[in-house]
Motif scaffolding. Sequence first.
Motif, PDB file in Angstrom:
ATOM      1  N   ARG A  89       0.787  -1.235   0.000  1.00 15.62           N
ATOM      2  CA  ARG A  89       0.000   0.000   0.000  1.00 15.62           C
ATOM      3  C   ARG A  89       0.821   1.289   0.000  1.00 15.62           C
ATOM      4  O   ARG A  89       0.447   2.254  -0.650  1.00 15.62           O
ATOM      5  N   TYR A  92       2.038   1.913  -3.476  1.00 16.51           N
ATOM      6  CA  TYR A  92       0.891   2.287  -4.306  1.00 16.51           C
ATOM      7  C   TYR A  92       0.614   3.791  -4.171  1.00 16.51           C
ATOM      8  O   TYR A  92       0.516   4.527  -5.149  1.00 16.51           O
ATOM      9  N   ARG A  93       0.528   4.222  -2.923  1.00 16.19           N
ATOM     10  CA  ARG A  93       0.289   5.632  -2.607  1.00 16.19           C
ATOM     11  C   ARG A  93       1.392   6.536  -3.136  1.00 16.19           C
ATOM     12  O   ARG A  93       1.133   7.578  -3.732  1.00 16.19           O
ATOM     13  N   ASN A  94       2.626   6.112  -2.882  1.00 16.90           N
ATOM     14  CA  ASN A  94       3.775   6.919  -3.306  1.00 16.90           C
ATOM     15  C   ASN A  94       3.798   7.074  -4.827  1.00 16.90           C
ATOM     16  O   ASN A  94       4.142   8.144  -5.343  1.00 16.90           O
ATOM     17  N   ILE A  96       1.272   7.053  -6.916  1.00 12.70           N
ATOM     18  CA  ILE A  96       0.241   8.024  -7.300  1.00 12.70           C
ATOM     19  C   ILE A  96       0.735   9.440  -6.974  1.00 12.70           C
ATOM     20  O   ILE A  96       0.661  10.349  -7.801  1.00 12.70           O
ATOM     21  N   ASN A  97       1.275   9.586  -5.775  1.00  8.90           N
ATOM     22  CA  ASN A  97       1.691  10.918  -5.324  1.00  8.90           C
ATOM     23  C   ASN A  97       2.816  11.522  -6.152  1.00  8.90           C
ATOM     24  O   ASN A  97       2.900  12.733  -6.302  1.00  8.90           O
ATOM     25  N   GLU A 104      -2.964  -2.356 -11.240  1.00  6.55           N
ATOM     26  CA  GLU A 104      -3.082  -3.632 -10.550  1.00  6.55           C
ATOM     27  C   GLU A 104      -3.952  -4.542 -11.422  1.00  6.55           C
ATOM     28  O   GLU A 104      -5.119  -4.248 -11.645  1.00  6.55           O
ATOM     29  N   PHE A 144     -11.212  10.324  -7.089  1.00  4.34           N
ATOM     30  CA  PHE A 144     -10.345  11.102  -6.198  1.00  4.34           C
ATOM     31  C   PHE A 144      -8.876  10.943  -6.594  1.00  4.34           C
ATOM     32  O   PHE A 144      -8.114  11.903  -6.670  1.00  4.34           O
ATOM     33  N   VAL A 145      -8.504   9.679  -6.873  1.00  5.91           N
ATOM     34  CA  VAL A 145      -7.116   9.388  -7.244  1.00  5.91           C
ATOM     35  C   VAL A 145      -6.830   9.930  -8.648  1.00  5.91           C
ATOM     36  O   VAL A 145      -5.749  10.474  -8.900  1.00  5.91           O
ATOM     37  N   LEU A 154       0.411  14.815  -6.060  1.00 14.41           N
ATOM     38  CA  LEU A 154      -0.231  15.392  -4.873  1.00 14.41           C
ATOM     39  C   LEU A 154       0.161  16.854  -4.638  1.00 14.41           C
ATOM     40  O   LEU A 154      -0.675  17.679  -4.296  1.00 14.41           O
ATOM     41  N   ILE A 155       1.438  17.154  -4.833  1.00 15.02           N
ATOM     42  CA  ILE A 155       1.898  18.534  -4.622  1.00 15.02           C
ATOM     43  C   ILE A 155       1.143  19.498  -5.549  1.00 15.02           C
ATOM     44  O   ILE A 155       0.623  20.516  -5.111  1.00 15.02           O
ATOM     45  N   ILE A 158      -2.472  20.067  -4.568  1.00 13.76           N
ATOM     46  CA  ILE A 158      -2.643  21.019  -3.457  1.00 13.76           C
ATOM     47  C   ILE A 158      -2.446  22.454  -3.970  1.00 13.76           C
ATOM     48  O   ILE A 158      -3.218  23.355  -3.661  1.00 13.76           O
ATOM     49  N   LYS A 159      -1.440  22.611  -4.827  1.00 12.05           N
ATOM     50  CA  LYS A 159      -1.187  23.955  -5.380  1.00 12.05           C
ATOM     51  C   LYS A 159      -2.389  24.455  -6.185  1.00 12.05           C
ATOM     52  O   LYS A 159      -2.732  25.622  -6.154  1.00 12.05           O
ATOM     53  N   ILE A 163      -7.151  19.451  -3.992  1.00 11.85           N
ATOM     54  CA  ILE A 163      -7.302  18.954  -2.626  1.00 11.85           C
ATOM     55  C   ILE A 163      -6.990  20.128  -1.710  1.00 11.85           C
ATOM     56  O   ILE A 163      -6.019  20.844  -1.934  1.00 11.85           O
ATOM     57  N   GLN A 164      -7.839  20.324  -0.699  1.00 15.91           N
ATOM     58  CA  GLN A 164      -7.647  21.466   0.214  1.00 15.91           C
ATOM     59  C   GLN A 164      -6.446  21.217   1.113  1.00 15.91           C
ATOM     60  O   GLN A 164      -6.307  20.160   1.661  1.00 15.91           O
TER      61      GLN A 164
ATOM     62  N   LEU B  24     -13.140   6.932   0.340  1.00 16.40           N
ATOM     63  CA  LEU B  24     -11.975   7.820   0.343  1.00 16.40           C
ATOM     64  C   LEU B  24     -12.286   9.046   1.179  1.00 16.40           C
ATOM     65  O   LEU B  24     -13.323   9.680   1.008  1.00 16.40           O
ATOM     66  N   LEU B  26     -10.623  12.584   3.554  1.00 21.72           N
ATOM     67  CA  LEU B  26      -9.528  13.496   3.852  1.00 21.72           C
ATOM     68  C   LEU B  26      -9.571  13.717   5.365  1.00 21.72           C
ATOM     69  O   LEU B  26     -10.572  14.214   5.886  1.00 21.72           O
ATOM     70  N   LEU B  49       5.659  23.913  -2.722  1.00 21.66           N
ATOM     71  CA  LEU B  49       4.359  24.470  -2.346  1.00 21.66           C
ATOM     72  C   LEU B  49       4.440  25.957  -2.021  1.00 21.66           C
ATOM     73  O   LEU B  49       3.417  26.639  -1.962  1.00 21.66           O
ATOM     74  N   THR B 142       6.178  12.549  -0.088  1.00 22.09           N
ATOM     75  CA  THR B 142       5.245  13.547  -0.633  1.00 22.09           C
ATOM     76  C   THR B 142       4.049  13.706   0.295  1.00 22.09           C
ATOM     77  O   THR B 142       3.579  14.820   0.538  1.00 22.09           O
ATOM     78  N   CYS B 146       2.931  17.161   2.159  1.00 15.11           N
ATOM     79  CA  CYS B 146       1.571  17.714   2.101  1.00 15.11           C
ATOM     80  C   CYS B 146       0.945  17.732   3.492  1.00 15.11           C
ATOM     81  O   CYS B 146       0.195  18.647   3.822  1.00 15.11           O
ATOM     82  N   TRP B 154      -5.014  12.012   2.743  1.00 11.24           N
ATOM     83  CA  TRP B 154      -6.137  11.237   2.176  1.00 11.24           C
ATOM     84  C   TRP B 154      -5.948   9.762   2.505  1.00 11.24           C
ATOM     85  O   TRP B 154      -4.825   9.262   2.526  1.00 11.24           O
ATOM     86  N   LEU B 192      -2.884  -7.076   3.448  1.00 11.33           N
ATOM     87  CA  LEU B 192      -2.670  -5.980   2.498  1.00 11.33           C
ATOM     88  C   LEU B 192      -3.850  -5.008   2.471  1.00 11.33           C
ATOM     89  O   LEU B 192      -4.992  -5.435   2.306  1.00 11.33           O
ATOM     90  N   TYR B 193      -3.568  -3.733   2.601  1.00  8.00           N
ATOM     91  CA  TYR B 193      -4.532  -2.616   2.609  1.00  8.00           C
ATOM     92  C   TYR B 193      -5.467  -2.622   3.826  1.00  8.00           C
ATOM     93  O   TYR B 193      -6.348  -1.789   3.932  1.00  8.00           O
TER      94      TYR B 193
END
Lengths: 164, 420
Positions: A89, A92-94, A96-97, A104, A144-145, A154-155, A158-159, A163-164, B24, B26, B49, B142, B146, B154, B192-193
């Motif tokens: 996980r 996976y997140r990294n 995307i970010n 997958e 969302f992704v 992700l950066i 936010i800019k 995403i708030q 999902l 936040l 940023l 990252t 953030c 998230w 996993l997850y």
Amino acid sequence: MKFQGDVIKYGDNVDTDVIIPARYLNTIDKKELASHCMEDLDQTFVSRVKQGDIMVAGFNFGCGSSREHAPIAIKESGIALVIAKSFARIFYRNSINIGLPIIECPEAAEAIAEGNRLDVDMDQGIIRNVTTGAEYKTEPFPEFVQKIITSGGLIESIKKGTIQ
Amino acid sequence: MAMTMTQKILAAHAGLDSVSAGQLILANVDMVLGNDITSPVAIREYKKLGRDSVFDKEKVAMVMDHFAPNKDIKAAEQCKMCRNFCGDMDITNFYDVGQMGVEHALLPERGLVVSGDVVIGADSHTCTYGALGAFSTGVGSTDMACGMATGKAWFKVPSALKFELKGKLNKDVYGKDVILHIIGMIGVDGALYKSMEFCGEGLHTLSVSDRLCMANMAIEAGAKNGIFEVDDQTLSFIREAGGKEPTVYAADADAEYEQTYVIDLSEIKPTVAFPHLPENTHTVDEIDDIAIDQVVIGSCTNGRLEDLVIAAAVLKGRQVKKGVRTIVIPATQKIYMQAMEMGLLKTFIEAGATVSTPTCGPCLGGHMGILAEGERAVATTNRNFVGRMGHPKSEVYLASPAVAAASAITGKISQPSDLD
């Protein structure tokens, strides 16, 4: 997003320690990280990887450490996309970010072989094996992704206030 | 809607009445953590940023523990980058050499994490704080960047596995043996997850130190987090650490779990994970002679005072086998000091072991105990991947402090009862 590339294939549980060994984590230089990518698993990787190649692997790809250096090293090495049966996980997140495309798809990851040529349409969710003619359907990312990816990571989201 | 313990914490931090698996969200975070390896990447991203302050200077922690005390010039540059950033941002919880310890031992010790918190950390073993009833999980740099900027992260709300603990551990058996047993049972991607939620009457018989060790290794089963029901032991631990007032969440009686495992603690035996995956577990009583070159006792998994007490009890009045380099690493300065006052350091040194200043060092093949080609170590650490402690052709066997200490004496993988 569309990709066309040749496959470099690995097995299950490819961990972040073999993707980028910790002894090289005394730098954040992307090129230097990429020069040691996969070193403890496959010493030939760095010399044979070409821009646009596609990495295909088994279950639990990227398990272990949270080091973002791992997807960074893979992306910087020239790999355009990683397809695996499943991803750990944090990896996976990294991915995307930082904007490393990943898919997958257990069925495709099982059947696709080293050296095959793939044609991938991520928006349509289709992986086509040009070498064998086989075709696989993949699940699109949640909205969302997708927003994070289309914003450029992700950066950037936010800019841009995605995403708030 | 019925929720697990994890789901309740996430719902509260997302300002929602309820959440369900797969959703999902936040969420607001109570602490954002990084170390000297992951923070430099986060700082680079953070600077993009263009913000001149972090969301809350009390809620960011940076710990120089992986390659610190600086192992080389590059590591020194990375620590300097963190130090400068924390200075510029006026970050309260910056821990440098002299105050630092292995991050996941340090934060609970200093009361920086309490029950009901949401913690993200750019280190996969951030899941450790689940032992205190917090939702805590590892993220990348990252996410850390953030998180520092927005105070939010998230998440996809996880489904959960339930581990109902019953009975009581036998002599020489510890939390490490339980978690290795569980990883051996469900595999390195068995959770996993997902959340691993620990509950049941047996939980109360486990020390907070055992729970921290078990939650620490939830990631080795692929889990998003491991979390323990809060009891009086948890609350007194937090009180003693001087933490803020905890918020206690309990899972609903009808919360949905994908699977429930009943673990009888009295049946667990001393367990070792063979190379190169934590799921390759064997009980010590069933293995042949495996000669070793090094023993490491320390890390975020097993570098707490309780671990050193266990190891010292085994080593007291004995000698480590000639040729077995035995390295003991107290996880924090406070633990180091306590071990000194209790005479544990003397026991280690008299036994022929060496004692190091706090560092993650050898656990990830950084420094302070790197293995050569073909060498084998028994370590109380958390990972035994290829090349983890040094040469790609070296081997790491994961074990409890009791097994590690006994192995140091015999020169092969052993348990304390083998010494009688």
